[in-house]
Design a protein around this motif. Structure first.
Motif, PDB file in Angstrom:
ATOM      1  N   MET A 177       0.829  -1.205   0.000  1.00 16.82           N
ATOM      2  CA  MET A 177       0.000   0.000   0.000  1.00 16.82           C
ATOM      3  C   MET A 177       0.866   1.257   0.000  1.00 16.82           C
ATOM      4  O   MET A 177       0.549   2.252  -0.671  1.00 16.82           O
ATOM      5  CB  MET A 177      -0.929  -0.011   1.212  1.00 16.82           C
ATOM      6  CG  MET A 177      -1.990  -1.116   1.186  1.00 16.82           C
ATOM      7  SD  MET A 177      -3.224  -0.892  -0.116  1.00 16.82           S
ATOM      8  CE  MET A 177      -4.119   0.527   0.512  1.00 16.82           C
ATOM      9  N   GLU A 178       1.979   1.224   0.781  1.00 15.85           N
ATOM     10  CA  GLU A 178       2.881   2.390   0.817  1.00 15.85           C
ATOM     11  C   GLU A 178       3.505   2.620  -0.555  1.00 15.85           C
ATOM     12  O   GLU A 178       3.590   3.756  -1.032  1.00 15.85           O
ATOM     13  CB  GLU A 178       3.970   2.168   1.863  1.00 15.85           C
ATOM     14  CG  GLU A 178       3.465   2.282   3.305  1.00 15.85           C
ATOM     15  CD  GLU A 178       4.560   1.982   4.311  1.00 15.85           C
ATOM     16  OE1 GLU A 178       5.707   1.726   3.871  1.00 15.85           O
ATOM     17  OE2 GLU A 178       4.266   1.978   5.514  1.00 15.85           O
ATOM     18  N   ARG A 179       3.953   1.523  -1.199  1.00 13.85           N
ATOM     19  CA  ARG A 179       4.543   1.684  -2.528  1.00 13.85           C
ATOM     20  C   ARG A 179       3.506   2.201  -3.521  1.00 13.85           C
ATOM     21  O   ARG A 179       3.808   3.029  -4.388  1.00 13.85           O
ATOM     22  CB  ARG A 179       5.108   0.348  -3.019  1.00 13.85           C
ATOM     23  CG  ARG A 179       6.328  -0.126  -2.237  1.00 13.85           C
ATOM     24  CD  ARG A 179       7.108  -1.190  -3.005  1.00 13.85           C
ATOM     25  NE  ARG A 179       6.286  -2.300  -3.452  1.00 13.85           N
ATOM     26  CZ  ARG A 179       6.029  -3.368  -2.710  1.00 13.85           C
ATOM     27  NH1 ARG A 179       6.504  -3.449  -1.474  1.00 13.85           N
ATOM     28  NH2 ARG A 179       5.280  -4.345  -3.187  1.00 13.85           N
ATOM     29  N   TYR A 180       2.289   1.686  -3.394  1.00 10.75           N
ATOM     30  CA  TYR A 180       1.237   2.095  -4.336  1.00 10.75           C
ATOM     31  C   TYR A 180       0.872   3.577  -4.153  1.00 10.75           C
ATOM     32  O   TYR A 180       0.687   4.307  -5.135  1.00 10.75           O
ATOM     33  CB  TYR A 180      -0.007   1.229  -4.125  1.00 10.75           C
ATOM     34  CG  TYR A 180      -1.122   1.511  -5.116  1.00 10.75           C
ATOM     35  CD1 TYR A 180      -1.047   1.037  -6.426  1.00 10.75           C
ATOM     36  CD2 TYR A 180      -2.232   2.257  -4.736  1.00 10.75           C
ATOM     37  CE1 TYR A 180      -2.069   1.304  -7.330  1.00 10.75           C
ATOM     38  CE2 TYR A 180      -3.256   2.519  -5.638  1.00 10.75           C
ATOM     39  CZ  TYR A 180      -3.176   2.036  -6.933  1.00 10.75           C
ATOM     40  OH  TYR A 180      -4.172   2.309  -7.817  1.00 10.75           O
ATOM     41  N   SER A 181       0.805   4.055  -2.867  1.00 12.61           N
ATOM     42  CA  SER A 181       0.451   5.458  -2.617  1.00 12.61           C
ATOM     43  C   SER A 181       1.559   6.407  -3.046  1.00 12.61           C
ATOM     44  O   SER A 181       1.312   7.575  -3.362  1.00 12.61           O
ATOM     45  CB  SER A 181       0.136   5.653  -1.130  1.00 12.61           C
ATOM     46  OG  SER A 181       1.266   5.318  -0.341  1.00 12.61           O
ATOM     47  N   ALA A 182       2.808   5.902  -3.065  1.00 10.86           N
ATOM     48  CA  ALA A 182       3.933   6.752  -3.467  1.00 10.86           C
ATOM     49  C   ALA A 182       4.041   6.882  -4.978  1.00 10.86           C
ATOM     50  O   ALA A 182       4.742   7.780  -5.480  1.00 10.86           O
ATOM     51  CB  ALA A 182       5.234   6.185  -2.896  1.00 10.86           C
ATOM     52  N   LEU A 183       3.372   6.012  -5.718  1.00 17.07           N
ATOM     53  CA  LEU A 183       3.461   6.071  -7.185  1.00 17.07           C
ATOM     54  C   LEU A 183       2.605   7.210  -7.733  1.00 17.07           C
ATOM     55  O   LEU A 183       1.494   7.451  -7.252  1.00 17.07           O
ATOM     56  CB  LEU A 183       2.980   4.757  -7.792  1.00 17.07           C
ATOM     57  CG  LEU A 183       3.904   3.527  -7.644  1.00 17.07           C
ATOM     58  CD1 LEU A 183       3.210   2.295  -8.195  1.00 17.07           C
ATOM     59  CD2 LEU A 183       5.216   3.761  -8.388  1.00 17.07           C
ATOM     60  N   PRO A 184       3.134   7.968  -8.719  1.00 16.90           N
ATOM     61  CA  PRO A 184       2.299   8.980  -9.387  1.00 16.90           C
ATOM     62  C   PRO A 184       1.222   8.293 -10.231  1.00 16.90           C
ATOM     63  O   PRO A 184       1.301   7.100 -10.514  1.00 16.90           O
ATOM     64  CB  PRO A 184       3.298   9.735 -10.264  1.00 16.90           C
ATOM     65  CG  PRO A 184       4.412   8.771 -10.506  1.00 16.90           C
ATOM     66  CD  PRO A 184       4.513   7.926  -9.263  1.00 16.90           C
ATOM     67  N   ASP A 185       0.224   9.067 -10.608  1.00 17.68           N
ATOM     68  CA  ASP A 185      -0.856   8.518 -11.442  1.00 17.68           C
ATOM     69  C   ASP A 185      -0.305   7.995 -12.757  1.00 17.68           C
ATOM     70  O   ASP A 185       0.580   8.617 -13.373  1.00 17.68           O
ATOM     71  CB  ASP A 185      -1.922   9.594 -11.721  1.00 17.68           C
ATOM     72  CG  ASP A 185      -2.619  10.017 -10.439  1.00 17.68           C
ATOM     73  OD1 ASP A 185      -2.568   9.232  -9.468  1.00 17.68           O
ATOM     74  OD2 ASP A 185      -3.197  11.135 -10.421  1.00 17.68           O
ATOM     75  N   ASP A 186      -0.854   6.890 -13.207  1.00 17.11           N
ATOM     76  CA  ASP A 186      -0.488   6.249 -14.480  1.00 17.11           C
ATOM     77  C   ASP A 186       0.982   5.853 -14.536  1.00 17.11           C
ATOM     78  O   ASP A 186       1.568   5.740 -15.633  1.00 17.11           O
ATOM     79  CB  ASP A 186      -0.817   7.163 -15.682  1.00 17.11           C
ATOM     80  CG  ASP A 186      -2.295   7.496 -15.752  1.00 17.11           C
ATOM     81  OD1 ASP A 186      -3.102   6.618 -15.344  1.00 17.11           O
ATOM     82  OD2 ASP A 186      -2.644   8.601 -16.203  1.00 17.11           O
ATOM     83  N   ALA A 187       1.592   5.638 -13.370  1.00 20.68           N
ATOM     84  CA  ALA A 187       2.992   5.211 -13.371  1.00 20.68           C
ATOM     85  C   ALA A 187       3.072   3.745 -13.767  1.00 20.68           C
ATOM     86  O   ALA A 187       2.174   2.957 -13.446  1.00 20.68           O
ATOM     87  CB  ALA A 187       3.597   5.410 -11.989  1.00 20.68           C
ATOM     88  N   PRO A 188       4.148   3.343 -14.462  1.00 17.89           N
ATOM     89  CA  PRO A 188       4.304   1.923 -14.792  1.00 17.89           C
ATOM     90  C   PRO A 188       4.450   1.089 -13.516  1.00 17.89           C
ATOM     91  O   PRO A 188       5.071   1.516 -12.557  1.00 17.89           O
ATOM     92  CB  PRO A 188       5.573   1.883 -15.640  1.00 17.89           C
ATOM     93  CG  PRO A 188       6.267   3.181 -15.423  1.00 17.89           C
ATOM     94  CD  PRO A 188       5.265   4.183 -14.986  1.00 17.89           C
ATOM     95  N   GLY A 189       3.885  -0.081 -13.501  1.00 16.25           N
ATOM     96  CA  GLY A 189       3.938  -0.963 -12.338  1.00 16.25           C
ATOM     97  C   GLY A 189       2.734  -0.844 -11.431  1.00 16.25           C
ATOM     98  O   GLY A 189       2.604  -1.617 -10.463  1.00 16.25           O
ATOM     99  N   ALA A 190       1.839   0.140 -11.677  1.00 14.50           N
ATOM    100  CA  ALA A 190       0.665   0.321 -10.817  1.00 14.50           C
ATOM    101  C   ALA A 190      -0.273  -0.885 -10.904  1.00 14.50           C
ATOM    102  O   ALA A 190      -0.807  -1.346  -9.888  1.00 14.50           O
ATOM    103  CB  ALA A 190      -0.075   1.605 -11.204  1.00 14.50           C
ATOM    104  N   ASP A 191      -0.461  -1.416 -12.133  1.00 18.16           N
ATOM    105  CA  ASP A 191      -1.352  -2.574 -12.298  1.00 18.16           C
ATOM    106  C   ASP A 191      -0.828  -3.788 -11.539  1.00 18.16           C
ATOM    107  O   ASP A 191      -1.594  -4.535 -10.919  1.00 18.16           O
ATOM    108  CB  ASP A 191      -1.498  -2.915 -13.781  1.00 18.16           C
ATOM    109  CG  ASP A 191      -2.267  -1.831 -14.537  1.00 18.16           C
ATOM    110  OD1 ASP A 191      -2.968  -1.036 -13.876  1.00 18.16           O
ATOM    111  OD2 ASP A 191      -2.162  -1.803 -15.784  1.00 18.16           O
ATOM    112  N   ALA A 192       0.486  -3.993 -11.580  1.00 13.61           N
ATOM    113  CA  ALA A 192       1.066  -5.136 -10.878  1.00 13.61           C
ATOM    114  C   ALA A 192       0.880  -4.998  -9.376  1.00 13.61           C
ATOM    115  O   ALA A 192       0.587  -5.982  -8.678  1.00 13.61           O
ATOM    116  CB  ALA A 192       2.554  -5.255 -11.221  1.00 13.61           C
ATOM    117  N   LEU A 193       1.043  -3.779  -8.854  1.00 11.20           N
ATOM    118  CA  LEU A 193       0.845  -3.564  -7.422  1.00 11.20           C
ATOM    119  C   LEU A 193      -0.611  -3.775  -7.018  1.00 11.20           C
ATOM    120  O   LEU A 193      -0.902  -4.340  -5.961  1.00 11.20           O
ATOM    121  CB  LEU A 193       1.298  -2.154  -7.026  1.00 11.20           C
ATOM    122  CG  LEU A 193       2.794  -1.976  -6.737  1.00 11.20           C
ATOM    123  CD1 LEU A 193       3.126  -0.508  -6.496  1.00 11.20           C
ATOM    124  CD2 LEU A 193       3.182  -2.797  -5.509  1.00 11.20           C
TER     125      LEU A 193
END
Length: 670
Positions: free
Chosen positions: A78-94
């Motif tokens: 969840m922390e990694r996912y919240s730190a990602l910007p919108d439409d960042a690569p890897g969001a779907d995998a998380l």
């Protein structure tokens, strides 16, 4: 198999019994696997000295640790996912990882809930002392075994009931269809084959139904219960163990086909055996008179030897079934033992890089897995015993339905014409008939018989006299031409309406193994006792019934009337026809087995009885000719001449010759 499914459908009409079979079989299967699975606490306590409470608490701690690890993993994701910007690569995998962890947590919570419920139940009802726990478990196993065996007994009774009910329905259907067959079928093919199908083949159908509804339902459920238990222990190891199972299926399928063919041939040979027995016993006087006992023994030996050979072929195929099943079953268990021992002894969780389990197996778990696999051996062995019975039942069903499905040549019209009581004429128009196409029996028969006329048909043996009478009764239909009753072709009249107007007395009168009263009443079931006695008086049978038979009209005459003389049987058969009050009376040598005095008395009766009805007399006896209004002379299947006695004496050489022969015989007998 299609015909056996039809037999099964007859059995499954009794739905309540079938539901009982399935429910009891399911209970046996569940308790079979459950009893084996219940050995796990024994092994756990024996190997590690832990009680059931300890094992449940250990599982709860393990799941709690797994839950803590999953929560940490979820927080990190969840922390990694919240730190990602919108439409960042890897969001779907998380997102997929978070969803998977949440699913795992939900399953973990459910498991904890079940274990805590179990822990509460154990704390309230099961002592912590391992020995006391084992004592309770032994009691539960003993009770479960009693229940299982009661369900097994009930299942076997219900299976027997369902099999017998299905065969009961098939037997009735087969008998009903057999009665619809043409008379020619019985005379040309005989009854031995029918008797074989009614007895030997029908018993094989019962065996097949017992196998299918019993072991083929019950044993697979037991096997499935063990396989489900083994899959719950380690499904990957189970799949590896069963990798050679398809080979067993192919071998058993091939054996099943060979067994079916062998059973069919054995049943055909059994029908031949019935034929030999029937012929020998029916002709026992001839056998003994001509001292042919040795010949008949040799004939029976040869037929029995052929049946023995066919039966041995079945025995060979059946003998291969169990070894193949047991060897392949042992191969599965050996493969499981090697793979399981490797995982436990080496502390591995995979074989050749293929994952087998998520955590290392211990010995109690592995032994339960082995026990469940061994638990499949008994059902598999019993299933191997089923194939011979099932294939015999399938072959028997094919033989029975081959006759059930055969359509008779003589049958009711689709739209029968109404037929009143015969009152006008019986007409033959260009009638030909042949039992075999190249051997005609009747040729070009043209004959008109007025209602109320008495016609005598005479001629040498084999000229077609009896065949002519059989066509009137529609025991067969002409191959050419037509027969009309009061202007209506016989095939357009319902058989019951036609034959209900005919009284038939044959040269060989056949009686049933019943009382004299019921034999006379046969064909007129509504007749009163007084009417039966009056018919017997008219046939001059009353005196010998009252004076010579031990129980008078209640005397049982034996099979085929064997307790009576030929003349007595003839007069009872005549009384049966008189009681029917037919509009058409057919007498086929009906006085051939009575003495001259009785013949004169019967002729007196017939002289009165035939008034107001059409009578056809087939006879060689001179006395009967005085009753005839017209005499028809037949030769080689044709009508040679017809007329009164005086006309035929004057112009028909064959009639003069027949008359002279009878006259000479009469003088010699006098």
């Amino acid at each position: 198999m299609r015909n056996f499914r039809r037999v099964l459908a007859l059995a499954l009409c009794h739905r309540a019994t079938f539901v009982g079979v399935v429910v009891t079989a399911l209970g046996v299967g569940v308790l079979w696997g459950g009893n084996i699975g219940a050995l796990y606490p024994f092994l756990d306590m024996a190997f590690q000295g832990r009680s059931v409470h300890d094992r449940v608490e250990e599982k709860i701690l393990t799941l709690q640790k797994e839950a803590a690890a999953l929560n940490q993993r979820l927080e990190a994701a969840m922390e990694r996912y919240s730190a990602l910007p919108d439409d960042a690569p890897g969001a779907d995998a998380l997102e997929a990882e978070i969803a998977a962890v949440e699913d795992a947590l939900r399953w973990n919570e459910r498991g904890l809930g079940w274990l805590r419920s179990a822990q509460g139940f154990l704390d309230r009802n099961i002592p912590r002392d391992p020995f006391q726990t084992l004592a309770i478990l032994v009691g539960v196993l003993f009770l479960a075994t009693l229940v299982k065996n009661f369900l097994l007994m009930l299942n076997m009774v219900l299976v027997a009931r369902l099999s017998q009910l299905g065969t009961f329905e098939l037997r009735k259907l087969f008998f009903s269809r057999t009665l619809q067959m043409d008379v020619a079928t019985f005379t040309s093919e005989g009854t031995a084959d029918l008797m074989s199908r009614f007895t030997h083949d029908m018993q094989n159908v019962v065996g097949g139904l017992n196998a299918l509804l019993g072991k083929l339902i019950r044993e697979p459920l037991k096997l499935i219960a063990c396989l489900i238990g083994a899959a719950l222990v380690c499904w990957q190891l189970l799949v590896l163990s069963l990798i050679i199972a398809p080979l067993a299926g192919l071998l058993i399928r091939g054996l099943a086909r060979m067994l079916k063919r062998a059973n069919r041939k054995a049943m055909e040979e059994m029908a031949q055996l019935y034929s030999v027995l029937s012929e020998t016993f029916q002709a026992i006087k001839i056998v003994k008179a001509f001292t042919m006992e040795r010949h008949e023994r040799q004939r029976f030996h040869a037929t029995s030897k052929e049946y023995f050979k066919k039966s041995m072929k079945i025995g060979w195929y059946d003998a291969w079934t169990r070894p193949i099943t047991e060897v392949l079953g042992l191969s599965i268990i050996c493969l499981a033992m090697l793979a399981g021992a490797y995982l436990v002894l080496r502390g591995e969780t995979s074989i050749w890089g293929i994952p087998m389990t998520s955590h290392p197996l211990d010995w109690p778990t592995l032994l339960i897995f082995y026990g469940l696999l061994v638990g499949t051996a008994d059902p598999a062995r019993k299933l191997s015993d089923v194939f011979s019975q099932l294939q015999a039942g399938i072959a028997a069903a094919d033989r029975i339905y081959a006759l059930v499905d055969r359509e008779p040549q003589v049958r009711d019209p689709a739209r029968p014409r109404p037929a009143l009581r015969h009152a006008k004429s019986l007409v033959f128009e260009g009638v030909d008939f042949a039992y075999q196409h190249d051997r005609p029996v009747l040729r070009g028969i043209d004959l008109s018989i007025r209602f109320g006329e008495t016609v005598a048909i005479v001629g040498p043996s084999g000229c077609g006299k009896t065949t002519l009478a059989n066509l009137i009764c529609r025991f067969a239909d002409p191959t050419a031409g037509v027969i009309r009753l009061d202007g209506i072709p016989l095939p357009e009249i319902r058989l019951r309406d036609l034959r209900g107007q005919i009284g038939l007395v044959t040269q060989e009168p056949l009686l049933f193994d019943d009382t004299v009263m019921n034999n006379i009443r046969y064909g007129s079931p509504g007749a009163s006792d007084d009417a039966v006695i009056e018919a017997a008086r008219q046939a001059h049978a009353h005196r010998f019934i009252e004076d010579e038979l031990p129980d008078r009209y209640q005397t049982v005459v034996g099979p085929l009337g064997g307790q009576l003389s030929g003349g007595q049987r003839q007069r009872i058969a005549l009384a049966r026809a008189i009681l029917r009050d037919p509009s058409i009376l057919i007498l086929d040598e009906a006085t051939s087995q009575v003495d001259l005095e009785s013949e004169r008395l019967i002729q007196t009766v017939l002289e009165r009885f035939i008034r107001g009805r059409t009578a056809i007399l087939i006879t060689h006896r001179l006395g009967a000719l005085v009753l005839a209004d017209r005499i028809v002379v037949m030769q080689d299947g044709r009508i040679l001449d017809a007329g009164t006695h005086g006309e035929l004496i004057a112009r028909c050489e064959l009639y003069r010759r027949l008359y002279q022969i009878q006259f000479d015989d009469l003088k010699q007998s006098a």
